[in-house]
Scaffold this motif. Sequence first.
Motif, short mmCIF file in Angstrom:
data_model
loop_
_atom_site.label_atom_id
_atom_site.label_comp_id
_atom_site.label_asym_id
_atom_site.label_seq_id
_atom_site.Cartn_x
_atom_site.Cartn_y
_atom_site.Cartn_z
N MET A 48 0.85 -1.18 0.00
CA MET A 48 0.00 0.00 0.00
C MET A 48 0.90 1.25 0.00
N ALA A 49 0.61 2.17 -0.88
CA ALA A 49 1.41 3.39 -1.00
C ALA A 49 1.09 4.35 0.15
N LYS A 50 2.11 5.03 0.59
CA LYS A 50 1.92 6.02 1.65
C LYS A 50 1.32 7.29 1.06
N THR A 51 0.43 7.89 1.80
CA THR A 51 -0.13 9.17 1.41
C THR A 51 0.75 10.27 1.97
N ILE A 52 1.16 11.15 1.10
CA ILE A 52 2.00 12.27 1.53
C ILE A 52 1.13 13.52 1.58
N THR A 53 1.15 14.18 2.71
CA THR A 53 0.36 15.40 2.85
C THR A 53 1.30 16.58 3.07
N THR A 54 0.81 17.73 2.74
CA THR A 54 1.56 18.95 2.99
C THR A 54 0.67 19.90 3.79
N ARG A 55 1.29 20.78 4.50
CA ARG A 55 0.56 21.75 5.32
C ARG A 55 -0.15 22.74 4.38
N TYR A 56 -1.42 22.98 4.63
CA TYR A 56 -2.20 23.92 3.82
C TYR A 56 -1.85 25.34 4.24
N ASP A 57 -1.57 26.18 3.27
CA ASP A 57 -1.25 27.58 3.54
C ASP A 57 -2.16 28.44 2.67
N VAL A 58 -3.14 29.07 3.29
CA VAL A 58 -4.11 29.87 2.54
C VAL A 58 -3.44 30.99 1.76
N SER A 59 -2.31 31.49 2.25
CA SER A 59 -1.65 32.60 1.57
C SER A 59 -1.22 32.24 0.15
N GLU A 60 -1.03 30.96 -0.12
CA GLU A 60 -0.67 30.52 -1.47
C GLU A 60 -1.82 30.70 -2.46
N HIS A 61 -3.02 30.87 -1.95
CA HIS A 61 -4.20 30.98 -2.81
C HIS A 61 -4.74 32.40 -2.91
N LEU A 62 -4.11 33.32 -2.22
CA LEU A 62 -4.53 34.72 -2.24
C LEU A 62 -3.67 35.46 -3.26
N ARG A 63 -3.98 35.30 -4.51
CA ARG A 63 -3.11 35.78 -5.58
C ARG A 63 -3.48 37.14 -6.14
N ASN A 64 -4.67 37.64 -5.82
CA ASN A 64 -5.08 38.94 -6.36
C ASN A 64 -5.91 39.69 -5.31
#
Length: 101
Positions: free
Chosen positions: A1-17
């Motif tokens: 079974m493959a491991k699931t890799i998660t990353t920390r969510y950073d809302v600032s990466e989505h605030l582009r405009n």
Amino acid sequence: MAKTITTRYDVSEHLRNPEAMAAYLEACLEEANGDAAFIAKALGDIARAKGMSQVARDAGLSRESLYKALSGERNPGFDTILKVIGALGLKLHAEAIQTTS
């Protein structure tokens, strides 16, 4: 079974405009329920998206004091909030609450 890799969510990466930043702040203002530290943290997210050093310069604050003020761990003064909002290119507005009579 493959491991699931998660990353920390950073809302600032989505605030582009500015529109996304304004919508995020508006949503946080509605959800804050009077929690000034919550609003400060939201402003910190937006400031990180825009560039903390530039926001600090535009607001007339040191980078360190801006980080502390917008950490979400303290309630910054309203004058600081207004400076940061202006430096972010945003503005606050008020509207009447609809009440049933």
